[in-house]
Enzyme design. Sequence first.
Site, short mmCIF file in Angstrom:
data_model
loop_
_atom_site.label_atom_id
_atom_site.label_comp_id
_atom_site.label_asym_id
_atom_site.label_seq_id
_atom_site.Cartn_x
_atom_site.Cartn_y
_atom_site.Cartn_z
N LYS A 279 -9.82 24.12 -26.69
CA LYS A 279 -11.01 23.57 -26.94
C LYS A 279 -10.66 22.05 -26.37
O LYS A 279 -9.73 21.31 -26.65
CB LYS A 279 -11.47 23.32 -28.50
CG LYS A 279 -12.47 22.68 -28.65
CD LYS A 279 -13.67 23.32 -28.75
CE LYS A 279 -15.22 22.41 -28.29
NZ LYS A 279 -15.27 21.97 -27.11
N LYS B 151 -4.69 16.87 -32.48
CA LYS B 151 -6.00 16.16 -32.90
C LYS B 151 -6.80 17.53 -33.54
O LYS B 151 -7.34 17.44 -34.60
CB LYS B 151 -6.85 15.61 -31.83
CG LYS B 151 -7.87 15.02 -32.09
CD LYS B 151 -9.00 14.75 -31.24
CE LYS B 151 -8.50 13.84 -30.07
NZ LYS B 151 -9.51 13.46 -28.87
N LYS C 115 -7.74 20.66 -22.09
CA LYS C 115 -8.32 19.42 -21.41
C LYS C 115 -8.57 19.66 -20.00
O LYS C 115 -7.84 20.39 -19.31
CB LYS C 115 -7.59 17.98 -21.63
CG LYS C 115 -8.28 16.82 -21.34
CD LYS C 115 -9.04 16.28 -22.50
CE LYS C 115 -10.05 15.37 -22.81
NZ LYS C 115 -10.29 14.84 -23.89
N ASP D 263 -16.28 14.34 -21.81
CA ASP D 263 -15.21 13.49 -21.96
C ASP D 263 -16.05 12.14 -20.97
O ASP D 263 -17.10 12.04 -20.69
CB ASP D 263 -13.98 13.73 -21.69
CG ASP D 263 -12.99 12.83 -22.39
OD1 ASP D 263 -12.56 12.88 -23.42
OD2 ASP D 263 -12.15 12.03 -21.56
N THR E 277 -18.03 10.89 -32.32
CA THR E 277 -16.96 10.46 -32.25
C THR E 277 -16.98 9.09 -32.74
O THR E 277 -15.89 8.72 -33.82
CB THR E 277 -16.31 10.44 -30.75
OG1 THR E 277 -16.62 11.75 -30.17
CG2 THR E 277 -15.04 9.83 -30.63
N1 GLU Z 1 -13.36 14.64 -25.26
C1 GLU Z 1 -13.71 14.72 -26.83
C2 GLU Z 1 -12.12 14.50 -27.12
O1 GLU Z 1 -11.43 13.88 -26.63
C3 GLU Z 1 -14.14 15.87 -27.37
C4 GLU Z 1 -13.59 17.25 -27.01
C5 GLU Z 1 -14.35 18.15 -27.58
O2 GLU Z 1 -15.54 18.15 -28.11
O3 GLU Z 1 -14.05 19.49 -27.31
O4 GLU Z 1 -12.01 14.93 -28.40
#
Ligand code: GLU
Length: 453
Positions: A95, A119, A131, A171, A215
């Site tokens: 994810k 994370k 990612k 992102d 976020t």
């Molecule tokens: N890009 C965001 C992060 O750095 C969200 C990733 C997501 O929702 O899967 O956590």
Amino acid sequence: MSSQNAQEYIQSIVEKIKIKDYDEPEFLQAVEEVLSSLEPVLKRHPEFIDVNLLERFCEPERQMLFKVSWIDDAGKYRVNRGYRIQFNGNIGPYKGGLRFHPNVNQSIMKFLGFEQTLKNSLTGLSIGGGKGGADFNPKGKSDREINRFCESFMLELYKHIGKDVDVPAGDMGVGEREIGYLFGMYRRIKGSFDNGALTGKGLSYGGSLLRPEATGYGVAYFADDILNYCKDSLEGKTVAVSGFGQVAWGVCKKMEQLGAKVVTLSGPEGYIYDKDGVIGEKVDYLVELSKEHRVGRILSYADKYKVPFYPSRKPWEVKVDIAIPSAIENDILIEDAKNIVNNGVKYVVEAANMPCSYEALAYLTSNGVLVGPAKAANAGGVAVSALEMSQNSIRLSWTAEEVDSKLKQIMKDIFLNSLNAAQSYGLGVNLIAGANIAGFEKISNAMMAQGYY
Ligand code: GLU
């Protein structure tokens, strides 16, 4: 009992990775930062050394690098590089977001995938780390060009994703519009809705309320948890924020609700200072500006609200109570860290991933600044993505209040887990080490249980 001691073992892995990945500076920076926190864990668990757990943990499970070709509005044939790093799937489907930005490369993708793994573990939810993205610059591209690019990108990416396999999201440079185009193409190729398959979707087709805010809201909640723990309060505090995208406006909005005031925002060309705070309709304006990431400039905010704009400078020179870097990696360098310390800033809460250089981070912490690390502080976004997955699978939508209260609780748990991990190893209130340790504990247990992979 292991023959090697913990420190030597960590050093040997760092050296190996320096040789293997010599041309990946951001990844090396992240690996060094994380592994240096894990020494006390290895002392308590020498069995991890016996099974070479750290080298296994630092190696992505799978890395895709693919061609994305497309035709621009002028009929020119264009080529970009697409990436998907499936870093670690031990605790759940991969994810993590997709980033469209001209500086995207293998090193940046890998460091983001590595950070995402820890994370996502910290959220307490069942999500592994991944990612992806492309070195595609959305700035100045027409809507049709974005649509065509997303389609071409998905024509390869679809082979690697799926609701139980890998669930991408947004992102930098990838917002609700791009997710819409990506999901539309995915659905056409697969002939299946596949429980949503991506997160950050629009509300009409399975998105979660509050995902765009999540976020930034999570960062503000995390700041609130830190200050409360320090017997302090957000009430009346001033905050310097860098960036002006989705994360930045989320921080502004929640900070206002919690009684604090964001006074700076920035773009690559400089920063604005708004002494009255980025509040009320100014936040709504910012939301619109951030959607125009192809053309939006923070200078427009200064023009509209008649506030000072400081070209080619960073907001870290402003005297505030809290600094929240919300832009990009390595935004706070050593000279910025010195400004922050000289200005008496007590708290730095990282909204962007790896916003402080290694040197800057060391300077801040050794001068008594309490740092809320990104992998804990900005985990609210991916946590609400996981809530989106849950809502999709039960085919129900939660109200904004329900999502917000779950988010608040998740952030509190992340804070407490990071703090408890630090304290249980005698590291006091070192949340950087605590977050690394707490994130690693769950993954290491899962890796130990699942064999030698
Ligand atoms: N890009 C965001 C992060 O750095 C969200 C990733 C997501 O929702 O899967 O956590």
